[in-house]
Enzyme design. Structure first.
Site, PDB file in Angstrom:
ATOM      1  N   PRO A  21       0.821  -1.210   0.000  1.00 34.28           N
ATOM      2  CA  PRO A  21       0.000   0.000   0.000  1.00 34.28           C
ATOM      3  C   PRO A  21       0.859   1.266   0.000  1.00 34.28           C
ATOM      4  O   PRO A  21       1.931   1.303   0.599  1.00 34.28           O
ATOM      5  CB  PRO A  21      -0.759  -0.108   1.330  1.00 34.28           C
ATOM      6  N   ARG A  29      -0.879   4.958  -1.087  1.00 40.55           N
ATOM      7  CA  ARG A  29      -1.825   6.036  -0.845  1.00 40.55           C
ATOM      8  C   ARG A  29      -2.594   5.887   0.469  1.00 40.55           C
ATOM      9  O   ARG A  29      -2.776   6.850   1.201  1.00 40.55           O
ATOM     10  CB  ARG A  29      -2.813   6.059  -2.014  1.00 40.55           C
ATOM     11  N   CYS A  84       3.128  28.828 -15.862  1.00 40.63           N
ATOM     12  CA  CYS A  84       2.710  29.268 -17.195  1.00 40.63           C
ATOM     13  C   CYS A  84       2.172  28.100 -18.019  1.00 40.63           C
ATOM     14  O   CYS A  84       2.761  27.702 -19.031  1.00 40.63           O
ATOM     15  CB  CYS A  84       3.883  29.914 -17.906  1.00 40.63           C
TER      16      CYS A  84
HETATM   17  N1  LLP Z   1       2.988  -1.493  -5.953  1.00 38.09           N
HETATM   18  C1  LLP Z   1       3.289  -1.165  -7.225  1.00 38.09           C
HETATM   19  C2  LLP Z   1       4.007  -2.141  -8.057  1.00 38.09           C
HETATM   20  C3  LLP Z   1       2.891   0.083  -7.737  1.00 38.09           C
HETATM   21  O1  LLP Z   1       3.179   0.381  -8.996  1.00 38.09           O
HETATM   22  C4  LLP Z   1       2.187   0.988  -6.915  1.00 38.09           C
HETATM   23  C5  LLP Z   1       1.759   2.300  -7.423  1.00 38.09           C
HETATM   24  C6  LLP Z   1       1.911   0.620  -5.581  1.00 38.09           C
HETATM   25  C7  LLP Z   1       2.316  -0.639  -5.139  1.00 38.09           C
HETATM   26  C8  LLP Z   1       1.179   1.508  -4.618  1.00 38.09           C
HETATM   27  O2  LLP Z   1      -0.115   1.788  -5.026  1.00 38.09           O
HETATM   28  P1  LLP Z   1      -1.127   2.558  -4.064  1.00 38.09           P
HETATM   29  O3  LLP Z   1      -1.412   1.669  -2.880  1.00 38.09           O
HETATM   30  O4  LLP Z   1      -0.477   3.821  -3.628  1.00 38.09           O
HETATM   31  O5  LLP Z   1      -2.304   2.809  -4.902  1.00 38.09           O
HETATM   32  N2  LLP Z   1       0.588   8.983  -9.243  1.00 38.09           N
HETATM   33  C9  LLP Z   1      -0.699   8.316  -9.180  1.00 38.09           C
HETATM   34  C10 LLP Z   1      -0.593   6.950  -8.574  1.00 38.09           C
HETATM   35  C11 LLP Z   1       0.409   6.063  -9.273  1.00 38.09           C
HETATM   36  C12 LLP Z   1       0.588   4.725  -8.616  1.00 38.09           C
HETATM   37  C13 LLP Z   1       1.748   3.995  -9.198  1.00 38.09           C
HETATM   38  N3  LLP Z   1       1.996   2.712  -8.620  1.00 38.09           N
HETATM   39  C14 LLP Z   1      -1.691   9.222  -8.434  1.00 38.09           C
HETATM   40  O6  LLP Z   1      -1.315  10.326  -8.048  1.00 38.09           O
HETATM   41  O7  LLP Z   1      -2.844   8.872  -8.280  1.00 38.09           O
END
Ligand code: LLP
Length: 434
Positions: free
Chosen positions: A275, A277, A343
């Site tokens: 996790p 986010r 900009c």
């Molecule tokens: N594991 C892998 C292999 C990942 O690629 C990611 C996120 C995670 C875990 C963690 O995912 P989470 O639990 O945070 O959803 N910049 C985007 C989110 C990109 C996520 C990329 N990979 C945003 O601001 O929403």
């Protein structure tokens, strides 16, 4: 949102008035609640307890802050890294190597060597050429690399296409159909020790179906592999659990993991989750100052002192973040776009926001900006990154100082080659640039 609430009209983070932080540290600044971070971790850990072996590997890409990660390390958390830089940082911070997993479609030989030497728990491999390179590298180092293959289960998710990674046609992982022969090949390689299977479906996912569907495809595969004597002991189900950006109820860690419990048990594997986010997203806010209120083409614009360089999500994904005033006032409300100083027309934090008409200099908080905010920031338009602050109870401290103009130029060089290009006007060039 617990952790951030109004007391007599003033927005507090825990027991700290955010206006006090803004006055002392300046704006823009990110402010994180230590308690919210801790609670999020503990909630996830509790939800994981009924599952065999459960290990939480925090996805550093969400927010790799040294101070925030120290808190997670102290709670027993592991790390999910995707580059040599993140691996270096994770090790420096104190994440134990046996709790670090390393994913990424484009690992270089150097990064692979670094990970093997560091003895990380798992390299999550995304292609056959990568598998070969990991094998060769491990053999050169006289060891075996512990690996999982990342499978792309080809399931649909209800998230933004830019953050969906487990659907057909994505660059991530190996197709389901390739997985069996890939594992059969992997076990024949003397630099490879197969220990797990990995998938990651995407991010900001708010329903359990994709996970249930993915497990329905993956678990029979794991059983088949184990039946053939291929030792899959760990199932890494990635991250992706979403948070509420609009204040509505959303999928909880308990519901998320409960939906996967059956599948994971049937796989006979220990589980790893990655996790990002859900641990930090709601624990952070971005405090900014209103610089101008302008009207153009019958539209109101609130120009603030932060923008897409500090928080890219609204511009890149049209992501929605609530914006709250630091002081609640009674004033007629207006509809406005909240925009930054960059900009670019894509430089907005909110569109069509209804807000009590702010005064110049008034402070606002862009909510739920603990994840994928500072970590995706840049110096675009020559803007130093904001300061970052941690709150605990009624105390707060700066955990990253605001960047300076000097910081932004610190790595730049003017070698003689520049003077060569300036031929004919060398003197001016030398005087101006060195
Ligand atoms: N594991 C892998 C292999 C990942 O690629 C990611 C996120 C995670 C875990 C963690 O995912 P989470 O639990 O945070 O959803 N910049 C985007 C989110 C990109 C996520 C990329 N990979 C945003 O601001 O929403």
């Amino acid at each position: 949102m617990a952790g951030f609430d109004y007391r007599q009209g003033s927005l507090f983070c825990e027991d700290v008035d955010l206006a006090t932080v803004a006055a002392e540290v300046g704006t823009p600044c990110y402010v994180y609640s230590g308690s919210l971070l801790r609670e999020a971790y503990e909630q996830l850990q509790k939800a994981l307890e009924p599952l065999p072996g459960g290990l939480i590997c925090y996805a550093l890409k969400a927010n790799a802050s040294l101070a925030l990660c120290k808190i997670l390390v102290s709670l027993g958390c592991g790390a999910d890294v995707v580059s040599g830089g993140e691996l270096y940082r994770a090790l420096k911070i104190g994440f134990p190597a046996e709790r670090i997993v390393f994913a990424g479609v484009g690992k270089t030989e150097q990064e692979i060597r670094f990970a093997i030497n560091a003895n990380v728990r798992l390299l999550n491999i995304e292609s056959m050429p990568e598998l070969e390179l990991v094998d060769r590298t491990a053999q050169k180092l006289g060891t075996k690399a512990r690996i999982a293959l990342r499978v792309n289960p080809g399931v649909k998710t209800d998230t933004h296409p830019y953050v969906a990674t487990g659907s057909k046609g994505s660059k991530f992982g190996l197709d389901l159909a390739e997985i069996l022969p890939a594992y059969q090949h992997a076990v024949s390689l003397s630099g490879i020790q197969v220990t797990g299977l990995h998938f990651h479906l995407g991010s900001q996912i708010t329903s359990t179906e994709p996970y249930v569907e993915a497990l329905a495809k993956v678990v029979p595969l794991v059983q088949k592999l184990r039946g053939q004597g291929i030792p899959i002991d760990e199932l890494d189900v990635g991250g992706g659990l979403g948070i509420s950006y609009d204040g509505e109820e959303t999928l909880t860690p308990e519901q998320w993991l409960a939906a996967m419990r059956d599948g994971i048990r049937r796989s006979g594997c220990k589980v790893i989750i990655e996790p990002g986010r859900v641990l930090v997203g709601s624990a952070g806010t971005l405090v900014t100052k209103v610089l101008y209120l302008k009207n153009a083409g019958a539209k109101n614009f609130l120009v603030v002192d932060t923008g897409m360089n500090d928080l890219l999500r609204p511009s890149l994904y049209r992501a929605y973040h609530q914006i709250w005033p630091l002081r609640r006032r009674k004033a007629p409300s207006i509809l406005a776009d909240v925009v930054g100083p960059i900009c670019e027309s894509a430089d907005f934090l909110a569109q069509g926001l209804e807000i009590a008409r702010p005064r110049l200099g008034e402070m606002l908080a862009v909510m739920n900006t603990g994840a994928y905010a500072i970590s995706m920031s840049s110096n675009y338009n020559g803007r130093p990154r904001p300061a970052e602050v941690l709150v605990s109870g009624d105390r707060y401290a700066v955990i990253k100082r605001r960047e300076t103009f000097e910081d932004m130029m610190a790595n730049e060089l003017v070698p003689d080659l520049v003077l060569e290009v300036c031929r004919g006007s060398e003197r001016a060039c030398r005087e101006d640039l060195t």
